[in-house]
Design a protein around this motif. Structure first.
Motif, PDB file in Angstrom:
ATOM      1  N   ARG A 247      -7.558  51.681  61.846  1.00  0.00           N
ATOM      2  CA  ARG A 247      -7.474  50.585  62.821  1.00  0.00           C
ATOM      3  C   ARG A 247      -6.502  49.507  62.357  1.00  0.00           C
ATOM      4  NH1 ARG A 247     -12.796  52.374  63.429  1.00  0.00           N
ATOM      5  NH2 ARG A 247     -13.580  51.221  61.635  1.00  0.00           N
TER       6      ARG A 247
ATOM      7  N   LEU B  53       1.458  47.585  71.747  1.00  0.00           N
ATOM      8  CA  LEU B  53       2.067  48.813  71.215  1.00  0.00           C
ATOM      9  C   LEU B  53       2.248  49.857  72.320  1.00  0.00           C
ATOM     10  CD1 LEU B  53       0.146  49.051  67.818  1.00  0.00           C
ATOM     11  CD2 LEU B  53       2.636  48.937  68.073  1.00  0.00           C
ATOM     12  N   ARG B  54       1.251  50.015  73.179  1.00  0.00           N
ATOM     13  CA  ARG B  54       1.364  51.017  74.257  1.00  0.00           C
ATOM     14  C   ARG B  54       2.443  50.625  75.257  1.00  0.00           C
ATOM     15  NH1 ARG B  54      -4.303  50.433  74.550  1.00  0.00           N
ATOM     16  NH2 ARG B  54      -3.973  49.485  76.585  1.00  0.00           N
TER      17      ARG B  54
ATOM     18  N   LEU C 248      -2.305  49.112  63.153  1.00  0.00           N
ATOM     19  CA  LEU C 248      -1.659  48.579  64.357  1.00  0.00           C
ATOM     20  C   LEU C 248      -0.803  47.354  64.037  1.00  0.00           C
ATOM     21  CD1 LEU C 248      -3.794  50.485  65.638  1.00  0.00           C
ATOM     22  CD2 LEU C 248      -3.956  48.839  67.526  1.00  0.00           C
TER      23      LEU C 248
ATOM     24  N   ARG D 265      -8.993  52.640  68.285  1.00  0.00           N
ATOM     25  CA  ARG D 265      -8.447  51.310  68.559  1.00  0.00           C
ATOM     26  C   ARG D 265      -7.273  51.381  69.533  1.00  0.00           C
ATOM     27  NH1 ARG D 265      -6.060  46.484  64.597  1.00  0.00           N
ATOM     28  NH2 ARG D 265      -5.963  44.994  66.330  1.00  0.00           N
ATOM     29  N   MET D 266      -6.401  52.393  69.362  1.00  0.00           N
ATOM     30  CA  MET D 266      -5.224  52.493  70.236  1.00  0.00           C
ATOM     31  C   MET D 266      -5.623  52.694  71.696  1.00  0.00           C
ATOM     32  SD  MET D 266      -2.330  51.926  68.767  1.00  0.00           S
ATOM     33  CE  MET D 266      -1.470  52.206  70.295  1.00  0.00           C
TER      34      MET D 266
ATOM     35  N   PHE E 146       3.270  57.134  72.399  1.00  0.00           N
ATOM     36  CA  PHE E 146       2.677  57.685  71.176  1.00  0.00           C
ATOM     37  C   PHE E 146       2.391  59.166  71.348  1.00  0.00           C
ATOM     38  CE2 PHE E 146       1.689  54.162  68.280  1.00  0.00           C
ATOM     39  CZ  PHE E 146       2.054  53.084  69.083  1.00  0.00           C
TER      40      PHE E 146
ATOM     41  N   ALA F 298      -3.188  46.786  70.679  1.00  0.00           N
ATOM     42  CA  ALA F 298      -3.001  48.147  71.179  1.00  0.00           C
ATOM     43  C   ALA F 298      -2.212  48.122  72.487  1.00  0.00           C
ATOM     44  CB  ALA F 298      -4.360  48.825  71.385  1.00  0.00           C
TER      45      ALA F 298
END
Ligand code: ZN
Length: 375
Positions: A361, A194-195, A364, A182-183, A200, A191
């Motif tokens: 998943r 978050l990125r 997140l 998922r990331m 990460f 995702a």
């Protein structure tokens, strides 16, 4: 009829055969990890079993590291090595007994659906096929295997996620497969958020030597890696030393260490409440993360878990405590069951690889929810 042939001479295999002369009373023993302290993981193949009712006794189940893990437990069996069904299992007088009639000549039995080193290499390869990720070599394990980290994201926050410190906890790899998938999905909006906010650092497999050798908790030198974080050494625990050094280089704002628990039939998080540097800020972050995870999926809950150690008495040899104290950050241990989630039991598969993937998943959401408060 020919004799049964039982083998564990493959990746993550573990069993000793005492007597396989009669299918209705096979006697087996689980081998100890290097270091002679721990045992509980088993994984073996039975050949010549098609249509024959098997009764497999694991005679030393009562000597395993967590005998409570056998209460209410059902073993996993597969003939295609993809679908691992739960089969009737009893535990009495220290002996675990598995009953099954295999539908094919070769049948595999395991403590939990295995995740091989080849699968881990496939996972790394699929990550580096994404333009979003790169792979960095952290160092070598005690047996000389590569220890790799997947890196992605461009944000200032530093998020570390690690799995398989305890090699017998294969559910952590299935979780990791779901999480990484998922990331690295370019079309997943969460995702992307978050990125953008964080970089990460993901170590999908902390203990490849132990998992290949069929261990429950230790690496090749007999070290329990999650008791090595205070003073890791290159001789005894190079896996932890390499990862902790890399953490010192990047800093850590959030750390999640993924595990499985033998006894408790629930998904839960253990925090670092007993570290000397525990603060209201860390308490708020921990509570928020757990509450958001429970909102994200009914497979996660906050009612059942480990008791919290007295204030200031944290075991600093554990990853979560060492990292929380070292970096004044939110650090957590995620535990998944070997048995099932008792809140939502699955009579056929129990807690399964697919459900681990969904839980991976679902993380997140809670990560995104605490992001702005991490520093
Ligand atoms: Zn563990």
């Amino acid at each position: 009829m020919s004799d049964l042939r039982i083998s564990a001479a493959f990746d993550s295999g573990n069993i000793d055969v005492i007597d396989a002369s009669s299918p209705d009373g096979v006697h087996l023993r689980i081998r100890k990890d290097a270091g002679d302290e721990h045992l509980q993981w088993f994984h073996f193949q039975v050949a010549g079993a098609r249509g024959r009712p098997l009764t497999l006794h694991i005679d030393n189940a009562g000597e395993c590291s967590y005998p409570k893990g056998w209460e209410g437990y059902r073993a996993c069996a597969s003939v295609d090595r993809r679908h691992w069904r739960r089969v009737p299992t009893t535990y009495e007088d220290g002996v675990l007994t598995i009953h099954h009639v295999p539908e094919a000549d070769l049948c595999w039995f395991a403590y939990f659906a295995p995740f091989s080193l080849e699968q881990n290499l496939d996972l790394l390869a699929s990550c580096q096929a994404s333009p979003l990720a790169s792979i960095e070599r952290l160092g070598d394990t005690a047996d000389g295997r590569p220890l790799d980290k997947v890196v992605f994201g461009e944000g200032a926050l530093q998020v570390w996620v690690i799995a398989r410190q305890h090699p017998g906890e294969s559910m952590a790899s299935w979780w990791m497969e779901g999480f990484l998938g998922r990331m690295l999905d370019p079309d997943d909006a969460l995702a992307r958020v978050l990125r953008d906010a964080a970089t990460f650092h993901v170590v999908p497999h902390m203990n490849p030597d132990g998992s290949f050798r069929g261990h429950l908790r230790c690496n090749a030198t007999g070290a329990n890696l999650n008791r090595e974080w205070h003073e890791p050494t290159v001789e005894r625990s190079p896996e932890v030393l390499h990862v902790r050094n890399a953490m010192d280089d990047t800093g850590v704002d959030l750390c999640l260490d993924v595990h499985g628990d033998e006894a408790l039939p629930y998904n839960f998080i253990a925090g670092s409440e007993a570290i000397p540097g525990w603060t209201q800020r860390l308490a708020r972050l921990l509570d928020a993360f757990k509450a958001e995870y429970a909102k994200a999926t009914p497979d996660f809950q906050t009612t059942y878990g480990y008791p919290v150690a007295p204030a200031g008495k944290a075991n600093m040899t554990m990853c979560t405590n060492q990292v929380a104290q070292r970096f004044d950050c939110l650090a957590m241990t995620l535990e998944m069951p070997f048995k099932d989630n008792a809140d939502l039991p699955d009579p056929i598969y129990g807690w399964s690889p697919e459900r681990c993937g969904h839980l991976g998943r679902a993380v997140l959401g809670p990560m995104a929810a605490v992001l702005s408060e991490l520093r």
